[in-house]
Scaffold this motif. Structure first.
Motif, PDB file in Angstrom:
ATOM      1  N   PRO A  25       0.798  -1.227   0.000  1.00  8.27           N
ATOM      2  CA  PRO A  25       0.000   0.000   0.000  1.00  8.27           C
ATOM      3  C   PRO A  25       0.830   1.277   0.000  1.00  8.27           C
ATOM      4  O   PRO A  25       0.462   2.263  -0.650  1.00  8.27           O
ATOM      5  N   PHE A  35      -6.651  -4.241  -5.473  1.00  7.96           N
ATOM      6  CA  PHE A  35      -7.395  -3.535  -4.422  1.00  7.96           C
ATOM      7  C   PHE A  35      -6.663  -2.276  -3.987  1.00  7.96           C
ATOM      8  O   PHE A  35      -7.272  -1.204  -3.833  1.00  7.96           O
ATOM      9  N   ASN A  36      -5.348  -2.383  -3.776  1.00 13.15           N
ATOM     10  CA  ASN A  36      -4.573  -1.220  -3.327  1.00 13.15           C
ATOM     11  C   ASN A  36      -4.669  -0.059  -4.316  1.00 13.15           C
ATOM     12  O   ASN A  36      -4.852   1.094  -3.912  1.00 13.15           O
ATOM     13  N   ARG A  45      -8.303   1.373  -4.371  1.00 12.79           N
ATOM     14  CA  ARG A  45      -8.569   2.198  -3.193  1.00 12.79           C
ATOM     15  C   ARG A  45      -7.948   3.577  -3.354  1.00 12.79           C
ATOM     16  O   ARG A  45      -8.602   4.597  -3.079  1.00 12.79           O
ATOM     17  N   GLU A  46      -6.716   3.611  -3.810  1.00 14.82           N
ATOM     18  CA  GLU A  46      -6.040   4.904  -3.989  1.00 14.82           C
ATOM     19  C   GLU A  46      -6.701   5.714  -5.100  1.00 14.82           C
ATOM     20  O   GLU A  46      -6.928   6.926  -4.959  1.00 14.82           O
ATOM     21  N   SER A  95      -9.765   5.559  -6.124  1.00 14.36           N
ATOM     22  CA  SER A  95     -11.111   6.009  -5.743  1.00 14.36           C
ATOM     23  C   SER A  95     -11.055   7.284  -4.910  1.00 14.36           C
ATOM     24  O   SER A  95     -12.017   8.054  -4.877  1.00 14.36           O
ATOM     25  N   ARG A  96      -9.925   7.528  -4.288  1.00 14.90           N
ATOM     26  CA  ARG A  96      -9.751   8.740  -3.490  1.00 14.90           C
ATOM     27  C   ARG A  96      -9.145   9.880  -4.295  1.00 14.90           C
ATOM     28  O   ARG A  96      -9.355  11.058  -3.964  1.00 14.90           O
ATOM     29  N   LEU A 139     -14.807  -6.713  -7.556  1.00 14.68           N
ATOM     30  CA  LEU A 139     -14.412  -5.376  -7.115  1.00 14.68           C
ATOM     31  C   LEU A 139     -14.772  -4.335  -8.169  1.00 14.68           C
ATOM     32  O   LEU A 139     -15.206  -3.221  -7.841  1.00 14.68           O
ATOM     33  N   LEU A 161     -17.079  -1.077  -7.361  1.00 16.73           N
ATOM     34  CA  LEU A 161     -16.483   0.260  -7.426  1.00 16.73           C
ATOM     35  C   LEU A 161     -17.148   1.110  -8.500  1.00 16.73           C
ATOM     36  O   LEU A 161     -17.259   2.329  -8.338  1.00 16.73           O
ATOM     37  N   GLU A 196     -19.867   2.735  -6.795  1.00 16.45           N
ATOM     38  CA  GLU A 196     -19.423   3.684  -5.774  1.00 16.45           C
ATOM     39  C   GLU A 196     -18.917   4.991  -6.372  1.00 16.45           C
ATOM     40  O   GLU A 196     -18.983   6.039  -5.718  1.00 16.45           O
TER      41      GLU A 196
END
Length: 199
Positions: free
Chosen positions: A68, A120-121, A124-125, A127-128, A164, A168, A171
């Protein structure tokens, strides 16, 4: 995409094979490209020089997607160099063909670490940090549908990537970011050819 004409794409596992072709195409389409690699810098740096020689902008960058902190660094460097990120292409992956009965812990953990945790890592990054109107493309595999012997762990990781992707996409729709998966069939890359020769 961003209002600026300066659009940026991160392509994981971009030093060779499908990832290198994707990076080159994005560069040809006007994107600044982060050419991510995890080990050998030589092909990534050669690709970046080739793209820059054609008048494109490219940044070879080492980062293990399974870590991560390394993924955060990947996005930090992209933002610092190019001003932001508009596209993420999750191409990095490993595949070891073995029966489920003969799969040892290290083989299982390595494929899960890169193919699933790594994806996933980066998701996640992204998506932000992806700019509104961006695009995320995840690489799955035709083996998910075929479910052939010897592909058990690999198929499991790619099926999880598809799950995923669907979640996503829902989301991130309020920010007009699309999330899709593509599932190539057999492709003459080093990963595929080396694995096939071991069968």
């Amino acid at each position: 995409m961003s209002e600026s004409n300066e659009r940026t794409a991160i392509v994981t596992g971009a030093s060779r094979g499908i990832g290198a072709v994707v990076a080159a195409r994005l560069a040809a389409d006007g994107f600044a490209v982060v050419v991510n690699y995890s080990r050998d810098s030589t092909p990534a740096e050669a690709l970046a020089r080739e793209l820059e020689g054609a008048g494109r902008r490219a940044l070879p960058l080492k980062a293990d997607v399974a870590d991560p902190e390394a993924v955060r660094y990947l996005f930090d460097a992209a933002e610092a160099t190019f001003g932001g990120v508009d596209v993420l292409v999750n191409n990095a992956g490993v595949m070891t063909m073995t029966s489920i009965a003969e799969t040892d812990d290290a083989t299982f953990e390595r494929q899960v670490a890169v193919n699933l945790r790594g994806t996933f890592n980066t998701l996640r990054e992204a998506s932000r940090r992806l700019r509104a109107g961006g695009r995320i493309i995840n690489f799955s595999s035709s083996t998910v549908g075929l479910r052939q012997p010897l592909y058990g762990v690999y198929v499991a990781t790619k099926a999880a990537v598809e799950a995923l992707t669907s979640v996503l996409a829902k989301e991130l729709r309020d920010r007009s970011i699309t999330v899709n998966a593509v599932a190539p069939g057999p492709t003459a890359t080093d990963l595929f050819l080396k694995t096939s020769r071991r069968r």
